[in-house]
Design a protein around this motif. Structure first.
Motif, PDB file in Angstrom:
ATOM      1  N   VAL A 136      71.433-123.193 -34.371  1.00 19.83           N
ATOM      2  CA  VAL A 136      72.118-124.459 -34.125  1.00 19.83           C
ATOM      3  C   VAL A 136      72.160-125.317 -35.383  1.00 19.83           C
ATOM      4  CG1 VAL A 136      70.132-125.809 -33.284  1.00 19.83           C
ATOM      5  CG2 VAL A 136      72.421-126.336 -32.461  1.00 19.83           C
ATOM      6  N   VAL A 137      71.101-125.295 -36.184  1.00 14.81           N
ATOM      7  CA  VAL A 137      71.098-126.071 -37.429  1.00 14.81           C
ATOM      8  C   VAL A 137      72.112-125.497 -38.418  1.00 14.81           C
ATOM      9  CG1 VAL A 137      69.728-126.643 -39.474  1.00 14.81           C
ATOM     10  CG2 VAL A 137      68.757-126.961 -37.197  1.00 14.81           C
ATOM     11  N   ALA A 138      72.126-124.189 -38.565  1.00 15.60           N
ATOM     12  CA  ALA A 138      73.107-123.557 -39.453  1.00 15.60           C
ATOM     13  C   ALA A 138      74.526-123.802 -38.946  1.00 15.60           C
ATOM     14  CB  ALA A 138      72.828-122.056 -39.547  1.00 15.60           C
ATOM     15  N   GLY A 139      74.689-123.816 -37.626  1.00 14.36           N
ATOM     16  CA  GLY A 139      75.985-124.103 -37.047  1.00 14.36           C
ATOM     17  C   GLY A 139      76.456-125.507 -37.371  1.00 14.36           C
ATOM     18  N   CYS A 140      75.545-126.472 -37.313  1.00 16.74           N
ATOM     19  CA  CYS A 140      75.888-127.858 -37.670  1.00 16.74           C
ATOM     20  C   CYS A 140      76.301-127.956 -39.132  1.00 16.74           C
ATOM     21  CB  CYS A 140      74.696-128.774 -37.409  1.00 16.74           C
ATOM     22  SG  CYS A 140      74.420-129.185 -35.682  1.00 16.74           S
ATOM     23  N   MET A 141      75.560-127.287 -39.993  1.00 18.46           N
ATOM     24  CA  MET A 141      75.869-127.348 -41.420  1.00 18.46           C
ATOM     25  C   MET A 141      77.232-126.732 -41.710  1.00 18.46           C
ATOM     26  SD  MET A 141      72.209-126.565 -43.231  1.00 18.46           S
ATOM     27  CE  MET A 141      70.896-127.806 -43.214  1.00 18.46           C
ATOM     28  N   ALA A 142      77.526-125.617 -41.044  1.00 26.74           N
ATOM     29  CA  ALA A 142      78.829-124.979 -41.234  1.00 26.74           C
ATOM     30  C   ALA A 142      79.947-125.850 -40.677  1.00 26.74           C
ATOM     31  CB  ALA A 142      78.830-123.607 -40.556  1.00 26.74           C
ATOM     32  N   GLN A 143      79.692-126.446 -39.531  1.00 28.83           N
ATOM     33  CA  GLN A 143      80.697-127.288 -38.879  1.00 28.83           C
ATOM     34  C   GLN A 143      81.036-128.508 -39.711  1.00 28.83           C
ATOM     35  OE1 GLN A 143      79.733-128.090 -34.788  1.00 28.83           O
ATOM     36  NE2 GLN A 143      81.011-129.899 -34.657  1.00 28.83           N
ATOM     37  N   LEU A 144      80.013-129.060 -40.361  1.00 29.25           N
ATOM     38  CA  LEU A 144      80.198-130.291 -41.135  1.00 29.25           C
ATOM     39  C   LEU A 144      80.373-130.021 -42.624  1.00 29.25           C
ATOM     40  CD1 LEU A 144      77.426-132.266 -39.268  1.00 29.25           C
ATOM     41  CD2 LEU A 144      79.884-132.608 -39.022  1.00 29.25           C
ATOM     42  N   LYS A 145      80.405-128.705 -42.968  1.00 27.16           N
ATOM     43  CA  LYS A 145      80.569-128.291 -44.361  1.00 27.16           C
ATOM     44  C   LYS A 145      79.484-128.903 -45.246  1.00 27.16           C
ATOM     45  CE  LYS A 145      85.555-127.464 -44.061  1.00 27.16           C
ATOM     46  NZ  LYS A 145      85.597-127.503 -42.576  1.00 27.16           N
ATOM     47  N   GLN A 146      78.243-128.799 -44.750  1.00 27.59           N
ATOM     48  CA  GLN A 146      77.098-129.310 -45.503  1.00 27.59           C
ATOM     49  C   GLN A 146      76.136-128.161 -45.773  1.00 27.59           C
ATOM     50  OE1 GLN A 146      75.153-132.490 -43.481  1.00 27.59           O
ATOM     51  NE2 GLN A 146      76.920-133.828 -43.470  1.00 27.59           N
ATOM     52  N   ASN A 147      75.629-128.108 -46.964  1.00 28.95           N
ATOM     53  CA  ASN A 147      74.608-127.109 -47.284  1.00 28.95           C
ATOM     54  C   ASN A 147      73.590-127.679 -48.279  1.00 28.95           C
ATOM     55  OD1 ASN A 147      76.193-127.268 -49.524  1.00 28.95           O
ATOM     56  ND2 ASN A 147      76.783-125.096 -49.574  1.00 28.95           N
ATOM     57  N   LYS A 148      73.333-128.968 -48.139  1.00 31.33           N
ATOM     58  CA  LYS A 148      72.451-129.649 -49.086  1.00 31.33           C
ATOM     59  C   LYS A 148      70.981-129.384 -48.793  1.00 31.33           C
ATOM     60  CE  LYS A 148      75.729-133.461 -49.830  1.00 31.33           C
ATOM     61  NZ  LYS A 148      75.948-134.919 -49.701  1.00 31.33           N
ATOM     62  N   LEU A 149      70.635-129.147 -47.539  1.00 30.65           N
ATOM     63  CA  LEU A 149      69.247-128.964 -47.163  1.00 30.65           C
ATOM     64  C   LEU A 149      68.998-127.529 -46.713  1.00 30.65           C
ATOM     65  CD1 LEU A 149      68.644-132.212 -45.073  1.00 30.65           C
ATOM     66  CD2 LEU A 149      67.792-131.728 -47.373  1.00 30.65           C
ATOM     67  N   PRO A 150      67.807-126.993 -46.997  1.00 32.20           N
ATOM     68  CA  PRO A 150      67.470-125.653 -46.504  1.00 32.20           C
ATOM     69  C   PRO A 150      67.383-125.671 -44.972  1.00 32.20           C
ATOM     70  CG  PRO A 150      65.955-126.365 -48.240  1.00 32.20           C
ATOM     71  CD  PRO A 150      66.738-127.562 -47.835  1.00 32.20           C
ATOM     72  N   VAL A 151      67.937-124.654 -44.337  1.00 37.47           N
ATOM     73  CA  VAL A 151      67.924-124.591 -42.871  1.00 37.47           C
ATOM     74  C   VAL A 151      66.495-124.609 -42.342  1.00 37.47           C
ATOM     75  CG1 VAL A 151      68.469-123.126 -40.878  1.00 37.47           C
ATOM     76  CG2 VAL A 151      70.151-123.426 -42.690  1.00 37.47           C
ATOM     77  N   ASP A 152      65.596-123.841 -42.970  1.00 41.07           N
ATOM     78  CA  ASP A 152      64.237-123.760 -42.447  1.00 41.07           C
ATOM     79  C   ASP A 152      63.504-125.095 -42.517  1.00 41.07           C
ATOM     80  OD1 ASP A 152      64.091-123.714 -45.196  1.00 41.07           O
ATOM     81  OD2 ASP A 152      62.680-122.041 -45.311  1.00 41.07           O
ATOM     82  N   LEU A 153      63.818-125.912 -43.525  1.00 40.76           N
ATOM     83  CA  LEU A 153      63.193-127.238 -43.628  1.00 40.76           C
ATOM     84  C   LEU A 153      63.659-128.148 -42.502  1.00 40.76           C
ATOM     85  CD1 LEU A 153      61.514-129.378 -45.070  1.00 40.76           C
ATOM     86  CD2 LEU A 153      63.500-129.873 -46.512  1.00 40.76           C
ATOM     87  N   VAL A 154      64.948-128.140 -42.214  1.00 41.67           N
ATOM     88  CA  VAL A 154      65.483-128.960 -41.122  1.00 41.67           C
ATOM     89  C   VAL A 154      64.932-128.487 -39.781  1.00 41.67           C
ATOM     90  CG1 VAL A 154      67.560-129.772 -39.957  1.00 41.67           C
ATOM     91  CG2 VAL A 154      67.567-129.473 -42.431  1.00 41.67           C
ATOM     92  N   VAL A 155      64.823-127.176 -39.597  1.00 39.01           N
ATOM     93  CA  VAL A 155      64.257-126.629 -38.355  1.00 39.01           C
ATOM     94  C   VAL A 155      62.819-127.097 -38.174  1.00 39.01           C
ATOM     95  CG1 VAL A 155      63.470-124.494 -37.228  1.00 39.01           C
ATOM     96  CG2 VAL A 155      65.775-124.626 -38.201  1.00 39.01           C
ATOM     97  N   LEU A 156      62.056-127.068 -39.247  1.00 40.79           N
ATOM     98  CA  LEU A 156      60.666-127.520 -39.178  1.00 40.79           C
ATOM     99  C   LEU A 156      60.587-128.988 -38.779  1.00 40.79           C
ATOM    100  CD1 LEU A 156      57.665-126.921 -39.647  1.00 40.79           C
ATOM    101  CD2 LEU A 156      58.005-127.519 -42.055  1.00 40.79           C
ATOM    102  N   GLN A 157      61.415-129.824 -39.385  1.00 43.16           N
ATOM    103  CA  GLN A 157      61.424-131.248 -39.046  1.00 43.16           C
ATOM    104  C   GLN A 157      61.863-131.461 -37.599  1.00 43.16           C
ATOM    105  OE1 GLN A 157      64.100-132.647 -42.121  1.00 43.16           O
ATOM    106  NE2 GLN A 157      62.414-133.339 -43.403  1.00 43.16           N
ATOM    107  N   LEU A 158      62.892-130.731 -37.186  1.00 42.37           N
ATOM    108  CA  LEU A 158      63.391-130.847 -35.814  1.00 42.37           C
ATOM    109  C   LEU A 158      62.325-130.460 -34.814  1.00 42.37           C
ATOM    110  CD1 LEU A 158      65.631-131.208 -33.687  1.00 42.37           C
ATOM    111  CD2 LEU A 158      66.371-128.872 -34.206  1.00 42.37           C
ATOM    112  N   ARG A 159      61.689-129.332 -35.037  1.00 43.09           N
ATOM    113  CA  ARG A 159      60.662-128.879 -34.093  1.00 43.09           C
ATOM    114  C   ARG A 159      59.498-129.865 -34.032  1.00 43.09           C
ATOM    115  NH1 ARG A 159      55.943-126.104 -33.148  1.00 43.09           N
ATOM    116  NH2 ARG A 159      56.055-124.875 -31.223  1.00 43.09           N
ATOM    117  N   ASN A 160      59.086-130.375 -35.167  1.00 49.74           N
ATOM    118  CA  ASN A 160      57.991-131.345 -35.169  1.00 49.74           C
ATOM    119  C   ASN A 160      58.344-132.585 -34.346  1.00 49.74           C
ATOM    120  OD1 ASN A 160      56.227-129.822 -36.694  1.00 49.74           O
ATOM    121  ND2 ASN A 160      56.850-130.723 -38.642  1.00 49.74           N
TER     122      ASN A 160
END
Length: 211
Positions: free
Chosen positions: A132-156
């Motif tokens: 879902v995070v990678a999907g958001c980045m693709a949808q919004l044409k953003q790739n500034k942040l590593p997916v795994d870092l955002v996933v970690l923040q989201l899960r926390n």
């Protein structure tokens, strides 16, 4: 009658395991609180250890199922999927708040049960959140942040109210068991999401990555 008895046992065990811990709770304690014959705990669950593992596993099954079904229901819009996952996961945990606290506390320990859960449910959770995070980045044409870092923040953010309830109680002056708390926390978490992904008022639709 058997289902009602099993429900009484599970409810009593959850309360006692949460309040007293696994080692501080006996089969006798559970039977007394549930007002059932002690032998029924072994009959239905195979003993205290198996009952404890059943409860923790049941929680994570529901937790991961909530993410998975939401992702599939919103697969045409990644940002909508993420919003829905935030709300539904927090609502799910609020609906079984004692079990959620007990399960997340268990995950801080190094045990055979934790290693088994890590290899099944938490690996699945990681995979789904990455999608879902990678999907958001693709949808919004953003790739500034590593997916795994955002996933970690989201899960926390998703588990914080139940892994550290005392901290959140001091911060919000509400307990995670309170419906008002969940409503407010969902708003804060979704505000974080908008900031991270720099969401515009309307976002373009795009299918998620394959799940």
């Amino acid at each position: 009658m058997s289902e009602q008895t099993k429900a009484l046992i599970k409810d009593a065990a959850t309360q006692l395991f949460y309040a007293n811990g696994f080692h501080g709770t006996s089969v006798r304690d559970i039977a007394k609180k549930a007002k059932v014959n002690q032998a029924l705990i072994s009959y239905y669950y195979g003993g205290k250890q198996a009952l404890f593992e059943s409860l923790v596993t049941e929680f994570f099954e529901g937790y991961v199922h909530t993410i998975e079904t939401t992702l599939h229901a919103c697969q045409d819009d990644a940002t909508k999927a993420l919003r829905e996952i935030i709300e539904r996961v927090l609502t799910y945990q609020q609906s079984c708040h004692l079990l959620a606290r007990m399960a997340h506390r268990e995950m801080t320990l190094d045990s055979t049960l934790v290693r088994e859960l890590m290899s099944t449910y938490l690996r699945k959770e990681q995979y789904l959140l990455e999608q879902v995070v990678a999907g958001c980045m693709a949808q919004l044409k953003q790739n500034k942040l590593p997916v795994d870092l955002v996933v970690l923040q989201l899960r926390n953010m998703l588990i914080l109210p139940y892994s550290s309830p005392q901290y959140l109680r001091e911060l919000f002056l509400l307990t995670p068991a309170d419906h008002l708390f969940t409503k407010r926390y969902v708003q804060h978490t979704q505000a974080w999401m908008k900031t991270v992904f720099q969401l515009p008022e309307k976002t373009p639709k795009s299918r998620l990555l394959h799940v």
